[in-house]
Design an enzyme around this catalytic site. Structure first.
Site, PDB file in Angstrom:
ATOM      1  N   ASP A  88      36.837   1.431  -1.564  1.00 53.07           N
ATOM      2  CA  ASP A  88      37.084   2.232  -2.769  1.00 53.07           C
ATOM      3  C   ASP A  88      36.610   3.677  -2.627  1.00 53.07           C
ATOM      4  O   ASP A  88      35.948   4.032  -1.650  1.00 53.07           O
ATOM      5  CB  ASP A  88      36.407   1.565  -3.986  1.00 53.07           C
ATOM      6  CG  ASP A  88      34.979   1.105  -3.686  1.00 53.07           C
ATOM      7  OD1 ASP A  88      34.400   1.552  -2.687  1.00 53.07           O
ATOM      8  OD2 ASP A  88      34.444   0.311  -4.466  1.00 53.07           O
ATOM      9  N   ASN A 121      27.597  -6.609 -12.836  1.00 54.95           N
ATOM     10  CA  ASN A 121      28.554  -7.365 -13.646  1.00 54.95           C
ATOM     11  C   ASN A 121      29.499  -8.186 -12.761  1.00 54.95           C
ATOM     12  O   ASN A 121      30.559  -8.596 -13.193  1.00 54.95           O
ATOM     13  CB  ASN A 121      29.352  -6.426 -14.564  1.00 54.95           C
ATOM     14  CG  ASN A 121      30.180  -5.404 -13.783  1.00 54.95           C
ATOM     15  OD1 ASN A 121      30.261  -5.468 -12.557  1.00 54.95           O
ATOM     16  ND2 ASN A 121      30.809  -4.481 -14.489  1.00 54.95           N
ATOM     17  N   HIS A 176      31.230  -7.198 -10.188  1.00 55.08           N
ATOM     18  CA  HIS A 176      32.419  -6.560  -9.608  1.00 55.08           C
ATOM     19  C   HIS A 176      32.314  -6.532  -8.086  1.00 55.08           C
ATOM     20  O   HIS A 176      31.226  -6.526  -7.525  1.00 55.08           O
ATOM     21  CB  HIS A 176      32.691  -5.171 -10.205  1.00 55.08           C
ATOM     22  CG  HIS A 176      31.782  -4.066  -9.786  1.00 55.08           C
ATOM     23  ND1 HIS A 176      31.304  -3.128 -10.671  1.00 55.08           N
ATOM     24  CD2 HIS A 176      31.278  -3.709  -8.576  1.00 55.08           C
ATOM     25  CE1 HIS A 176      30.547  -2.258 -10.028  1.00 55.08           C
ATOM     26  NE2 HIS A 176      30.511  -2.589  -8.754  1.00 55.08           N
ATOM     27  N   GLU A 215      36.515  -4.406 -11.704  1.00 55.51           N
ATOM     28  CA  GLU A 215      35.638  -4.723 -12.825  1.00 55.51           C
ATOM     29  C   GLU A 215      36.085  -6.028 -13.498  1.00 55.51           C
ATOM     30  O   GLU A 215      37.221  -6.483 -13.285  1.00 55.51           O
ATOM     31  CB  GLU A 215      35.690  -3.572 -13.846  1.00 55.51           C
ATOM     32  CG  GLU A 215      35.210  -2.225 -13.298  1.00 55.51           C
ATOM     33  CD  GLU A 215      33.681  -2.102 -13.251  1.00 55.51           C
ATOM     34  OE1 GLU A 215      32.987  -3.107 -13.055  1.00 55.51           O
ATOM     35  OE2 GLU A 215      33.197  -0.957 -13.425  1.00 55.51           O
TER      36      GLU A 215
HETATM   37  C1  GLP Z   1      29.409   0.259  -6.405  1.00 57.25           C
HETATM   38  C2  GLP Z   1      30.435  -0.077  -5.321  1.00 57.25           C
HETATM   39  C3  GLP Z   1      30.392  -1.545  -4.942  1.00 57.25           C
HETATM   40  C4  GLP Z   1      28.965  -1.975  -4.712  1.00 57.25           C
HETATM   41  C5  GLP Z   1      28.169  -1.810  -5.983  1.00 57.25           C
HETATM   42  C6  GLP Z   1      26.729  -2.267  -5.871  1.00 57.25           C
HETATM   43  O1  GLP Z   1      29.858   0.052  -7.691  1.00 57.25           O
HETATM   44  N1  GLP Z   1      31.776   0.262  -5.685  1.00 57.25           N
HETATM   45  O2  GLP Z   1      31.183  -1.736  -3.769  1.00 57.25           O
HETATM   46  O3  GLP Z   1      28.943  -3.321  -4.303  1.00 57.25           O
HETATM   47  O4  GLP Z   1      28.171  -0.422  -6.294  1.00 57.25           O
HETATM   48  O5  GLP Z   1      25.949  -1.289  -5.240  1.00 57.25           O
HETATM   49  P1  GLP Z   1      24.493  -1.504  -4.712  1.00 57.25           P
HETATM   50  O6  GLP Z   1      24.626  -2.238  -3.413  1.00 57.25           O
HETATM   51  O7  GLP Z   1      23.955  -0.116  -4.527  1.00 57.25           O
HETATM   52  O8  GLP Z   1      23.747  -2.279  -5.729  1.00 57.25           O
END
Ligand code: GLP
Length: 244
Positions: free
Chosen positions: A74, A139, A141, A146
């Site tokens: 993404d 959440n 995702h 989402e």
């Molecule tokens: C973002 C990314 C996800 C990632 C999530 C959690 O929203 N788009 O791909 O898994 O954050 O991030 P973290 O690993 O920093 O908790």
């Protein structure tokens, strides 16, 4: 392609509980090495803090990745590649400057919506993903899919939820600076990867991890789709595993 039958079929997810994210990074690295040695050509990569220990292992390793293709999940809509918080910058800083790949693909945050979606779907079709790295949102995702995103959706522009904006504001000067939309690979493409490794650390992920593994398979819990995949390894610390 995912069929209705596949959506109903449940598999056990392989869960590895580690002491900390550094150990998680080492475990994930072993799996990445094994996949690369077994001929994986295309790695699906993720951003966020969870995969960083893995990228540290990769960058400090002797392994050459210059024959491989990478496809990221993404990118924020509206951020130029060289923005400090773009996922282009993140990948360059954490991995690509040390370990160049043959080709790297990340959605273009400034791209025209329709064109960019088409382009990215073509990339994913041309280079089927052998191994997908994932983190998970609080959440549940995955990528930026989402809760409520249809499981069968491919690349699209996603409106970020308030919970995601809240979680990601730590990287920006203020909440207003957090982009409200992102381009994301769809869930259908994520689960078409042959092998998946998901990493999550900390108490704030415990609920999402529990729902993903033990809850019903529902679009309200995007990561629950992984129960339908036959080769998923979840790497979590004790805090993230505390509600299992
Ligand atoms: C973002 C990314 C996800 C990632 C999530 C959690 O929203 N788009 O791909 O898994 O954050 O991030 P973290 O690993 O920093 O908790």
């Amino acid at each position: 392609m995912m069929s209705d039958k596949q959506l109903q079929e449940k598999h056990d997810l392989n869960v590895i509980i580690v002491d900390d994210k550094e150990e998680g990074g080492r475990k994930a690295f072993e799996l990445v090495e094994e996949a690369v040695q077994n001929g994986a050509q295309v790695l699906g990569l993720a951003t966020g803090s969870s995969p960083v220990p893995l990228y540290n292992e990769m960058k400090n390793s002797e392994t050459d990745y210059s024959h491989l293709i990478s496809i990221n999940l993404d990118e924020y809509v509206g951020l130029p590649e060289d923005h400090p918080q773009s996922y282009h910058t993140f990948m360059y800083e954490h991995l690509f400057q040390y370990k160049p790949f043959k080709k790297t693909f990340i959605p273009n945050g400034l791209g025209d919506e329709e064109e960019e979606i088409k382009r990215y779907n073509r990339v994913i079709e041309e280079y089927p993903i052998d191994l997908q790295i994932l983190g998970i949102g609080t959440n549940a995702h995955i990528g930026f899919n989402e809760p409520g995103t249809p499981f069968l959706q491919e690349t699209h522009m996603e409106k970020l939820t308030d919970a995601t904006i809240e979680a990601n504001k730590r990287y920006f000067e203020s909440e207003e600076d957090v982009p409200k939309y992102a381009f994301s690979m769809g869930i259908k493409s994520i689960v078409s990867a042959k092998k998946i490794i998901l990493m999550a650390y900390g108490e704030q992920k415990a609920e999402a991890i529990s729902k993903m593994i033990n809850g019903p398979i529902t679009e309200e819990v995007p990561a629950s789709i992984l129960q339908t995949h036959d080769d998923v390894t979840i790497i979590v610390d004790k805090a993230a595993a505390s509600k299992l």
